[in-house]
Design an enzyme around this catalytic site. Sequence first.
Site, PDB file in Angstrom:
ATOM      1  N   LYS A  75       0.511   3.620   8.634  1.00 53.36           N
ATOM      2  CA  LYS A  75       1.569   3.925   9.168  1.00 53.36           C
ATOM      3  C   LYS A  75       2.198   4.909   8.121  1.00 53.36           C
ATOM      4  O   LYS A  75       2.614   4.891   6.934  1.00 53.36           O
ATOM      5  CB  LYS A  75       2.696   2.926   9.289  1.00 53.36           C
ATOM      6  CG  LYS A  75       4.087   3.431   9.854  1.00 53.36           C
ATOM      7  CD  LYS A  75       4.937   2.307  10.395  1.00 53.36           C
ATOM      8  CE  LYS A  75       6.337   2.671  10.763  1.00 53.36           C
ATOM      9  NZ  LYS A  75       6.277   3.387  11.942  1.00 53.36           N
ATOM     10  N   HIS A 124       4.428  -2.376   6.698  1.00 59.36           N
ATOM     11  CA  HIS A 124       3.563  -1.973   7.603  1.00 59.36           C
ATOM     12  C   HIS A 124       1.992  -1.678   7.511  1.00 59.36           C
ATOM     13  O   HIS A 124       1.674  -1.504   5.997  1.00 59.36           O
ATOM     14  CB  HIS A 124       4.039  -0.831   8.464  1.00 59.36           C
ATOM     15  CG  HIS A 124       5.469  -1.138   9.230  1.00 59.36           C
ATOM     16  ND1 HIS A 124       6.545  -0.967   8.580  1.00 59.36           N
ATOM     17  CD2 HIS A 124       5.719  -1.441  10.434  1.00 59.36           C
ATOM     18  CE1 HIS A 124       7.529  -1.226   9.599  1.00 59.36           C
ATOM     19  NE2 HIS A 124       7.192  -1.413  10.664  1.00 59.36           N
TER      20      HIS A 124
END
Length: 348
Positions: free
Chosen positions: A235, A231
């Site tokens: 994140k 990600h």
Amino acid sequence: MMVVAKVPIDISATCQQKQLELLFLSSSTKRSISITKTFFRRRKCLITMCSTSHMPHIESLEHINSVQSRSSGLPIMVNGSTGKMGGAVLEAAVSAGLNPVPVSFGGPEESGKIVQVGGKEIKLHGPSERESILSSVYAEYPNLIVIDYTAPAAVNENAELYAKVGVPFVMGTTGGDRERLYKSVADANIYAVISPQMGKQVVAFLAAMEIMAEQFPGAFSGYKLQVMESHQASKLDTSGTAKAVISCFQKLGVSFELDQIQQIRDPKLQMEMVGVPEEYLAGHAFHMYHLTSPDDTVSFEFQHNVCGRSIYAEGTVDAVLFLAKKVQSKADKRIYDMIDVLREGNMR
């Protein structure tokens, strides 16, 4: 939305896997991780779902008018509106005919800021006086639905605020104490859609995994599992989707702990090793699950790759429309997830 399916060409290749030792270098530590080479280099036996936000979305005029007639004027409050996900949701909501109220909650440093979306101005408020502000907005907009895309650390405090005021909400933020989250909503008896995954197609995949785990427990007993999730660097927590899939594999008989997940957050590794397009480094979700039999003669791979945020934004709008319908009909059930939204059958 584009869906790409890669079907098996050379199944025998899975019986000849080699281990590739990769050295991860982060800001605080250096660690060696063994990752199956087929994760990143061999694509012959892989089924891939790839959602890209830049593809044109074509809908009939009749369909668009139908959606807008259901959503026109529905007031929403998007908290976390200055974030990438919050911004994407606001754009999708305005396009669908929803009506963002001119108020949103942000961090202390954002108090007083003005966000412009769809020709509307939204004023941000910091932590102070949130309850009185939300109560005032809810009184002015009695059909209000709150959408939360804030931060993991704010999940419980925000949910408890929504519960105290009594406003229905859609929670897309991951992290926090989930047991406490559900308890606070249940105790307040308010309506909510809570889901760490708002992408409709990914949710359908998760539902299929849950059905398999329920009907065939222990089917993968003894198998070894490797999990990689990539990600954007911003994140902070482990993917809620990965946790859900791993839970299914555990029911299927696989021994695996969450701290074994291989998290990729380094942009260079994401491009060179995972294959994330450079333009989506700031917003993507690539998941790979690799199962190997005890004697290494059989392997299974599951992968879903999402580029951009449109899949989550559109799913969030569907969740809002779904929840508004439940509130209006005074449904007995109060807490829902995205599988409930999918099962309703009114997907846009």
